[in-house]
Design an enzyme around this catalytic site. Structure first.
Site, PDB file in Angstrom:
ATOM      1  N   ARG A 119      -6.225  -7.331 -20.193  1.00 25.93           N
ATOM      2  CA  ARG A 119      -5.499  -8.250 -19.054  1.00 25.93           C
ATOM      3  C   ARG A 119      -6.709  -9.126 -18.645  1.00 25.93           C
ATOM      4  NH1 ARG A 119      -1.734  -5.970 -15.012  1.00 25.93           N
ATOM      5  NH2 ARG A 119      -0.338  -6.767 -16.757  1.00 25.93           N
ATOM      6  N   TYR A 120      -7.835  -8.447 -18.468  1.00 23.56           N
ATOM      7  CA  TYR A 120      -9.267  -9.224 -18.107  1.00 23.56           C
ATOM      8  C   TYR A 120      -9.950  -9.547 -19.241  1.00 23.56           C
ATOM      9  CZ  TYR A 120      -7.472  -7.134 -13.761  1.00 23.56           C
ATOM     10  OH  TYR A 120      -6.874  -6.916 -12.361  1.00 23.56           O
ATOM     11  N   ARG A 147     -12.728  -6.489 -20.564  1.00 23.78           N
ATOM     12  CA  ARG A 147     -12.437  -4.914 -20.338  1.00 23.78           C
ATOM     13  C   ARG A 147     -11.129  -4.628 -20.602  1.00 23.78           C
ATOM     14  NH1 ARG A 147     -12.975  -7.954 -16.068  1.00 23.78           N
ATOM     15  NH2 ARG A 147     -11.920  -7.691 -14.317  1.00 23.78           N
ATOM     16  N   CYS A 168      -0.997  14.521 -16.308  1.00 18.80           N
ATOM     17  CA  CYS A 168      -1.823  14.842 -15.104  1.00 18.80           C
ATOM     18  C   CYS A 168      -1.846  16.199 -14.668  1.00 18.80           C
ATOM     19  CB  CYS A 168      -1.414  13.891 -13.731  1.00 18.80           C
ATOM     20  SG  CYS A 168      -1.363  12.276 -14.376  1.00 18.80           S
ATOM     21  N   CYS A 195       1.459  12.547  -8.590  1.00 15.03           N
ATOM     22  CA  CYS A 195       1.596  11.816  -7.288  1.00 15.03           C
ATOM     23  C   CYS A 195       2.832  10.954  -7.366  1.00 15.03           C
ATOM     24  CB  CYS A 195       0.648  10.937  -7.163  1.00 15.03           C
ATOM     25  SG  CYS A 195      -1.202  11.497  -7.847  1.00 15.03           S
ATOM     26  N   CYS A 223       2.903   7.377  -7.980  1.00 17.05           N
ATOM     27  CA  CYS A 223       2.199   6.690  -9.125  1.00 17.05           C
ATOM     28  C   CYS A 223       2.839   5.610  -9.895  1.00 17.05           C
ATOM     29  CB  CYS A 223       2.351   7.995 -10.136  1.00 17.05           C
ATOM     30  SG  CYS A 223       1.427   7.368 -11.777  1.00 17.05           S
ATOM     31  N   ARG A 254       2.290   4.436 -12.469  1.00 11.01           N
ATOM     32  CA  ARG A 254       2.737   4.510 -14.051  1.00 11.01           C
ATOM     33  C   ARG A 254       3.759   5.553 -14.271  1.00 11.01           C
ATOM     34  NH1 ARG A 254      -2.849   4.043 -15.991  1.00 11.01           N
ATOM     35  NH2 ARG A 254      -3.021   1.982 -15.360  1.00 11.01           N
ATOM     36  N   ASP A 305       1.807  -0.311  -4.798  1.00 13.53           N
ATOM     37  CA  ASP A 305       2.425  -1.226  -5.869  1.00 13.53           C
ATOM     38  C   ASP A 305       3.938  -0.927  -5.363  1.00 13.53           C
ATOM     39  OD1 ASP A 305       0.275  -2.199  -7.470  1.00 13.53           O
ATOM     40  OD2 ASP A 305       0.156  -0.115  -8.291  1.00 13.53           O
ATOM     41  N   ASP A 342      -2.915  -5.469  -6.276  1.00 12.69           N
ATOM     42  CA  ASP A 342      -2.702  -5.480  -7.692  1.00 12.69           C
ATOM     43  C   ASP A 342      -1.241  -6.466  -7.964  1.00 12.69           C
ATOM     44  OD1 ASP A 342      -3.333  -5.290 -10.387  1.00 12.69           O
ATOM     45  OD2 ASP A 342      -3.560  -3.250 -10.460  1.00 12.69           O
ATOM     46  N   LYS A 399      -6.054  -7.801 -10.015  1.00 12.08           N
ATOM     47  CA  LYS A 399      -6.228  -7.680  -8.615  1.00 12.08           C
ATOM     48  C   LYS A 399      -6.954  -8.667  -7.778  1.00 12.08           C
ATOM     49  CE  LYS A 399      -7.975  -2.907 -10.133  1.00 12.08           C
ATOM     50  NZ  LYS A 399      -8.030  -3.475 -11.611  1.00 12.08           N
TER      51      LYS A 399
HETATM   52  S1  SF4 Z   1      -1.474   8.316  -9.637  1.00 13.50           S
HETATM   53 FE1  SF4 Z   1      -0.312   8.796 -11.490  1.00 13.50          FE
HETATM   54  S2  SF4 Z   1      -1.760   8.769 -13.173  1.00 13.50           S
HETATM   55 FE2  SF4 Z   1      -2.968   8.948 -11.231  1.00 13.50          FE
HETATM   56  S3  SF4 Z   1      -3.236  11.179 -11.161  1.00 13.50           S
HETATM   57 FE3  SF4 Z   1      -1.340  10.529  -9.919  1.00 13.50          FE
HETATM   58  S4  SF4 Z   1       0.444  10.983 -11.192  1.00 13.50           S
HETATM   59 FE4  SF4 Z   1      -1.487  11.233 -12.580  1.00 13.50          FE
END
Ligand code: SF4
Length: 397
Positions: free
Chosen positions: A94-95, A98, A107, A111, A114, A116, A274, A311, A318
């Site tokens: 995207r940038y 990088r 993971c 979370c 998340c 993603r 997000d 973002d 960002k």
């Molecule tokens: S935010 Fe998403 S990618 Fe990051 S540790 Fe938590 S579950 Fe995993």
């Protein structure tokens, strides 16, 4: 099997039944939570469980599924449009200099907010057998000097696989920096082993962006893991997501930033949460974020003040947001207020010939993007993609 893999296999809570056993069926309604669980898997490691002090506290909110995850209002699946900027599997470019390299689908703990979550936990969506096309893409793009390994959590890979990644990246002469984005120090500090710390030193400079949300995450065991990484010469930064009911309080954020610095972790970003489908109940207002930054800047060391960013939905990248300190800019002077709200005037250097342009009046609080002047802008947001087309107006407009 390594010790940390055993902990993950034997001691993490990964089903609703096990969660109900631990906290009680009156608290965990297995049937009601099943759709949320089916939508995005759950796993809570012993370290994260230890951080939960009571039902509904900031740690609980991060890991325990809720029916609110099923209320979709503004949320979109791929809120940052990462897939649109993916030239080959596992790479987001995207940038300019990088790339994001997704190296792990899993993971230690998941979370609930998340970004993603559309991919995380699903090995088919972040395939481990497609690294080669990613290496080849990086090889073919000499402008890429910084590779950010992410996922999922890269630290869920074995040392052997991590070393394979480091070796391949280090064999590309234009890759100067390798970064690891990981929440492992909070989720599974046992993963930071002397063996990993020894191995990683062969591939420096390797940075790690940790991810802490709340000061209660910095338990003695977590601090020990951070200390090991710092001793291995890994510069540590922290990304924090602003979450409603969890850390949207200036005092909590100040404490978090101080505790991070004590553990040799430099606060790097506070992100607005997000607009991701399933995580909307975590979102708070941008004003709350600005209030937090205003409560940090000047009131504590600059080291403890991260960038506050959104973002941009739809893949805009960002954008930093600042509380507004400047009141007026003319060719002669700049009038601003300091952190305590006191007004000061800074004289501009004398310009030969002068200039009679109109003074720029700066409104009370305006998010200013890097490279953007105080002239105002209007935004048009596509309801389909979330992309915003910015129209620029003159300061008088
Ligand atoms: S935010 Fe998403 S990618 Fe990051 S540790 Fe938590 S579950 Fe995993």
């Amino acid at each position: 099997m390594s010790e940390w893999q055993k902990i993950l296999k034997d001691d993490a809570v990964a089903t609703l039944d096990k969660l109900a056993e631990k906290f009680g069926h009156d608290v965990i309604d297995v049937e009601a939570l099943k759709p949320a669980f089916d939508n995005f898997q759950m796993r809570i490691t012993p370290s994260a469980l230890e951080q939960i002090k009571r039902v509904g506290d900031p740690m609980w909110n991060q890991y325990v599924p809720t029916v609110q995850e099923l209320d979709i209002v503004d949320g979109v699946i791929d809120s940052l449009d990462e897939d649109a900027d993916s030239p080959v599997p596992n790479i987001t470019h995207r940038y300019p200099d990088r790339v994001l390299f997704l190296v792990s689908p899993v993971c230690a703990s998941y979370c609930r907010f998340c970004t993603r979550r559309r991919k995380v936990g699903d090995p088919e969506k972040i395939p481990l057998n497609q690294y080669e096309s990613a290496f080849e893409y990086i090889r073919q793009h000499p402008e890429i000097r910084d590779v950010i390994m992410s996922g999922g959590d890269p630290m869920m890979l074995s040392d052997r696989r991590l070393e394979y990644l480091f070796q391949n990246l280090r064999a590309i002469p234009h890759v100067e920096i390798i970064r690891i984005g990981s929440r492992i120090t909070s989720h599974l500090p046992e993963r930071i082993t002397p063996e990993f710390c020894e191995m990683v030193q062969k591939y420096h400079p390797v940075y790690m962006n940790t991810h802490f949300i709340h000061p209660d995450e910095l338990t003695p065991r977590v601090r020990q893991a951070l200390d090991m990484l710092a001793r291995a010469g890994i510069p540590l930064g922290c990304q924090t997501v602003l979450l409603k009911g969890t850390n949207d309080d200036p005092k909590v954020m100040m404490k978090l930033m101080h505790e991070l610095l004590k553990a040799r972790v430099r606060p790097y970003y506070i992100y607005m949460a997000d607009q991701v489908a399933g995580g909307e109940h975590f979102r708070t207002t941008v004003q709350k974020g600005l209030e937090i930054i205003k409560a940090l800047r000047g009131w504590t060391s600059g080291l403890a003040v991260p960038h506050f960013v959104i973002d941009a939905p739809g893949g805009g990248g960002k954008v930093p947001l600042l509380p507004e300190y400047v009141e007026e800019i003319t060719d002669d002077s700049v009038t601003f207020r300091n952190y305590a709200g006191e007004r000061y005037v800074y004289k501009q250097p004398k310009q030969s010939g002068g200039c009679a342009s109109e003074p720029i009046q700066v409104p009370d609080i305006v998010p200013i993007a890097v490279g953007q002047s105080a002239a105002s802008t209007t935004n048009e947001r596509s309801s389909k993609t979330g992309k915003v087309t910015r129209r620029r107006r003159s300061a008088a407009g």
